[in-house]
Scaffold this motif. Structure first.
Motif, PDB file in Angstrom:
ATOM      1  N   ASN A  72       0.886  -1.106   0.066  1.00  0.00           N
ATOM      2  CA  ASN A  72       0.022   0.056   0.182  1.00  0.00           C
ATOM      3  C   ASN A  72       0.864   1.306   0.062  1.00  0.00           C
ATOM      4  O   ASN A  72       0.707   2.228  -0.556  1.00  0.00           O
TER       5      ASN A  72
ATOM      6  N   PHE B 165      -0.146   7.089   6.047  1.00  0.00           N
ATOM      7  CA  PHE B 165      -1.384   6.536   7.009  1.00  0.00           C
ATOM      8  C   PHE B 165      -1.470   4.920   6.927  1.00  0.00           C
ATOM      9  O   PHE B 165      -1.489   4.185   7.814  1.00  0.00           O
ATOM     10  N   SER B 166      -1.126   4.569   5.774  1.00  0.00           N
ATOM     11  CA  SER B 166      -1.410   2.994   5.485  1.00  0.00           C
ATOM     12  C   SER B 166      -0.080   2.501   6.006  1.00  0.00           C
ATOM     13  O   SER B 166      -0.214   1.210   6.711  1.00  0.00           O
TER      14      SER B 166
ATOM     15  N   GLU C 183       0.109   6.464  -6.655  1.00  0.00           N
ATOM     16  CA  GLU C 183      -1.022   7.031  -7.087  1.00  0.00           C
ATOM     17  C   GLU C 183      -0.998   8.543  -6.731  1.00  0.00           C
ATOM     18  O   GLU C 183      -2.131   9.360  -6.769  1.00  0.00           O
ATOM     19  N   LEU C 184       0.184   9.231  -6.258  1.00  0.00           N
ATOM     20  CA  LEU C 184       0.277  10.466  -5.695  1.00  0.00           C
ATOM     21  C   LEU C 184      -0.706  10.779  -4.541  1.00  0.00           C
ATOM     22  O   LEU C 184      -1.018  11.715  -4.617  1.00  0.00           O
ATOM     23  N   GLU C 185      -0.630   9.921  -3.603  1.00  0.00           N
ATOM     24  CA  GLU C 185      -1.275  10.084  -2.543  1.00  0.00           C
ATOM     25  C   GLU C 185      -0.248   9.858  -1.160  1.00  0.00           C
ATOM     26  O   GLU C 185      -0.468   8.930  -0.524  1.00  0.00           O
TER      27      GLU C 185
ATOM     28  N   ALA D  43       2.245   1.725  -3.612  1.00  0.00           N
ATOM     29  CA  ALA D  43       1.026   1.983  -4.665  1.00  0.00           C
ATOM     30  C   ALA D  43       0.588   3.181  -4.207  1.00  0.00           C
ATOM     31  O   ALA D  43       0.273   3.954  -5.127  1.00  0.00           O
ATOM     32  N   LEU D  44       0.334   3.778  -3.169  1.00  0.00           N
ATOM     33  CA  LEU D  44      -0.238   5.092  -2.804  1.00  0.00           C
ATOM     34  C   LEU D  44       0.766   6.016  -3.108  1.00  0.00           C
ATOM     35  O   LEU D  44       0.281   7.144  -3.739  1.00  0.00           O
TER      36      LEU D  44
ATOM     37  N   LYS E  88       0.106  11.380   1.596  1.00  0.00           N
ATOM     38  CA  LYS E  88      -0.706  11.389   3.115  1.00  0.00           C
ATOM     39  C   LYS E  88      -1.234   9.878   3.435  1.00  0.00           C
ATOM     40  O   LYS E  88      -0.836   9.506   4.304  1.00  0.00           O
ATOM     41  N   LEU E  89      -1.904   9.484   2.400  1.00  0.00           N
ATOM     42  CA  LEU E  89      -2.525   8.056   2.699  1.00  0.00           C
ATOM     43  C   LEU E  89      -1.433   7.313   2.539  1.00  0.00           C
ATOM     44  O   LEU E  89      -1.527   6.171   3.515  1.00  0.00           O
TER      45      LEU E  89
END
Lengths: 102, 465
Positions: free
Chosen positions: A49, A64-65, A56-58, A52-53, A60-61
């Protein structure tokens, strides 16, 4: 490539544990196997995660993951050693009570 | 064979060899099974947490539902609903804001954002009831027209539309008492032509009406993916351009699809203006492309709300696809993110959907989270674009590379008791307010030039190369 390295590492750890336990030099209880599998699963989830995140250009997430899956992985891994350690201390105390002088 | 081979070692070797052979054979065996039983398997199959259902998750009272006039939505009657004075005022505000922001170089409204928005809206073919009608027919080529079973036809049409650029394809058969009521009674302004179904061999776009043969009773519903990464720059001009680009692509696909049917030897009929012919989200729900949501628009399992959809009719028999349930309407009860982040507070904050419409811009007959479309359009004028903040903030507006998305969507679908926890986690990671600011930096979009084509991941939703 990351998954190849992770798979290789997981395989080596597993092979080492199995070889040592088959030769009798390591005792692995059923709950330690279970906690080890759970810890390994959470590690894989955390890595998958996070990477992959990030793609995905995330970001912050992604962080968090890492916490959401990484913390349970650390807890499960710690319990692999903690439970027998606590159980060992309990047996020792019981042993002392038995040999307490009259 | 080694002399000291034990029975244990022999059996172990047999087991490993057998497992290997099974794995290798599984692929071709599965493919043979697909062909052998005659039922084309949808490729790719839907996620396991998406259930086909007989009735959609939005309640519909077909007895109350009537064929709506497209121009009665705020697309055609906004001036009437908000009054001429306010209409003039808001249009001027939009013009003044856009000029001011472009001059100031406001992120998302700079000259390069405006230029790209202009560009993506151009190049779409014009609307014609039956498309360009330029390619040869089987009769022209001296061959028999294409024939197949409804299931095979559905598979062929799906493959063709996917290759033309559609993301997901579904089919509905028109029924006088139900789904026919989702076809508009009249086309959009300025034509407002009535759409009538008659027992004729071929339809036509006549001077004062549009005639469609009753035989053209299969609806093809398809959607096209939007760039979620771009729409997260909503409500700026940059954020809105993915909507325009998607519409341009969609109308191009529609035009090409018309030619596909013509070349097969079958008829097709489509909208004669943007958003014409029928209620696209409603048909998409009936065809199983997704569920209706608090946004009062479609949310799909594969792409969340990041799609635009359209329809066309054909006389080629097609096996209908069923509505689906993957927990969206349930999740929307607890989530409310789109409504709480809406700068104009136009979306419903009621926990339960309602049968009561908020104004004449919505068609009664279904239980939905109806919106105040006028206040929504007022905000469009204020921000200068078609906003999209509700789409951008939706927890379903995610890609699918990270397994976390699948875990959360599957949990929402199968264990709705966890929905409040998922919602709180989403708020924790993405705290958002109804301040009208984009989630991501518009300027940063221009320098992240590693985005895929159209800003979308065409492998999303389980696709394979």
């Amino acid at each position: 490539m990351v998954w190849f390295i992770l798979g290789l590492a997981a395989g080596l750890v597993l092979a080492y544990v199995i070889a040592r336990s088959l030769s009798g030099r390591l005792t692995v209880h059923w709950y330690q196997w279970l906690l080890g599998v759970i810890a390994g699963g959470f590690v894989l989830l955390a890595v998958q995660n996070y990477l992959a995140l990030q793609s995905e250009l995330e970001p912050k997430l992604a962080t968090f993951s890492l916490l959401a899956f990484g913390v349970p992985a650390v807890v499960a891994a710690a319990l692999v050693w903690l439970i027998p350690a606590l159980a060992g201390r309990g047996h020792k105390k019981m042993g002392e009570a038995k040999v307490r002088p009259a | 064979m080694p002399e000291n081979l034990t029975r244990r070692e022999f059996m172990r070797a047999l087991g490993i060899a057998g497992a290997g052979v099974s794995l290798v054979a599984a692929g071709p065996a599965t493919a043979l099974a697909e062909v052998a039983d005659g039922k084309p398997v949808e490729t790719p199959p839907r996620f396991w947490w998406v259930r086909e259902v007989d009735k959609p998750t939005v309640d519909v009272d077909w007895k109350v539902m009537k064929r709506f006039n497209e121009w009665e939505s705020t697309r055609g009657s906004l001036r009437q609903y908000r009054g001429a004075e306010l209409d003039d005022k808001m249009n001027k505000l939009q013009k003044d804001n856009l000029t001011k922001w472009e001059q100031e170089g406001k992120p998302g409204y700079t000259i390069k954002d405006m230029a790209l928005k202009d560009a993506v809206g151009s190049g779409a073919p014009g609307f014609k009831l039956r498309g360009p009608q330029q390619v040869t027919t089987p009769k022209d080529r001296g061959v028999a027209r294409y024939e197949g079973s409804p299931e095979l036809n559905a598979r062929i049409v799906t493959a063709a539309l996917r290759h033309l650029g559609a993301a997901k394809v579904g089919f509905v058969e028109l029924d006088e008492d139900t789904t026919m009521k989702l076809i508009y009674a009249q086309e959009p302004s300025p034509s407002k032509k009535p759409i009538v179904f008659e027992d004729v061999a071929e339809g036509a776009d006549e001077k004062d009406r549009i005639v469609i043969p009753k035989a053209a009773r299969w609806v093809i519903v398809f959607n096209v993916q939007m760039s979620g990464e771009t729409l997260k720059r909503a409500p700026t001009m940059l954020g809105s351009l993915t909507t325009s680009l998607t519409y341009t692509r969609m109308w191009t696909i529609l035009s090409q699809a018309h030619e596909f049917f013509r070349s097969l030897g079958w008829q097709s009929y489509g909208p004669t203006a943007g958003n014409g012919l029928g209620i696209y989200p409603a048909f998409a729900v009936m065809a199983g492309l997704g569920e209706l949501s608090r946004q009062n628009r479609l949310i799909t399992p594969e792409y969340g709300p990041m799609v635009r959809e359209t329809i066309m009719l054909t006389d080629l028999p097609l096996a209908p696809t069923k509505p689906i349930d993957f927990g969206v309407m349930n999740f929307c009860r607890d989530c409310m993110t789109c409504a709480t982040t809406c700068p104009s507070q136009s979306l419903s904050l009621d926990r339960e959907p309602s049968w009561e419409v908020k104004g004449p811009w919505s068609n009664p007959g279904h239980r939905a989270y109806f919106e105040n479309s006028v206040s929504c359009r007022n905000y469009w004028n204020e921000c200068g674009t078609n906003c999209g903040i509700c789409f951008a903030n939706c927890p379903y507006a995610q890609e699918d590379q990270a397994s976390l998305h699948t875990i959360l969507k599957a949990t929402a679908s199968t264990m709705p008791v966890f929905n409040p926890i998922i919602k709180r986690a989403s708020d924790f990671v993405y705290p958002s307010e109804a301040d009208g600011n984009p989630i991501k930096d518009p300027e940063e979009w221009w320098y992240n030039t590693n985005l895929p084509d159209y800003g979308i991941n065409t492998l999303q939703g389980g696709r394979k190369l």
